[in-house]
Design a protein around this motif. Structure first.
Motif: not given
Length: 93
Positions: A33-50, A55-58, A62-67
């Motif tokens: 799930l951490i890998g999935l969130w970071f991938t989605l966050g990275s894809l969202a940064f490809l578009s200024p709209t998202y 940033a919120w996905i990142f 990051s919080v999930q790293y505490l899990v």
């Protein structure tokens, strides 16, 4: 004999092995799930709209790293309680 010696785990019996496998599965699912969130966050940064959503996905990832350490701590506590429960029965034999 060290704490990581497999013989120590085997002395606890099949319950300890089942517990370790279940918690390890939880750690693997969390890592996925951490890998999935970071991938989605990275894809969202490809578009200024998202970018804001990215940033919120990142932050979520990051919080999930505490899990992960929380799961491992819970496993260690669970195994320690199992050892305590089984120790008196081992002394009676």
């Amino acid at each position: 004999m060290t704490d990581r010696d497999p013989a120590l785990t085997l002395t606890l019996g099949p319950d300890a092995l089942v517990i370790r496998r279940r918690y390890e599965t939880a750690v693997l699912a969390n890592d996925f799930l951490i890998g999935l969130w970071f991938t989605l966050g990275s894809l969202a940064f490809l578009s200024p709209t998202y970018e804001s959503a990215g940033a919120w996905i990142f932050v979520m990832a990051s919080v999930q790293y505490l899990v992960r350490p929380s799961i491992r701590l819970a496993r260690n506590i669970h195994l320690q309680r199992l050892r305590r429960r089984q120790a008196p029965s081992a002394e009676k034999s």
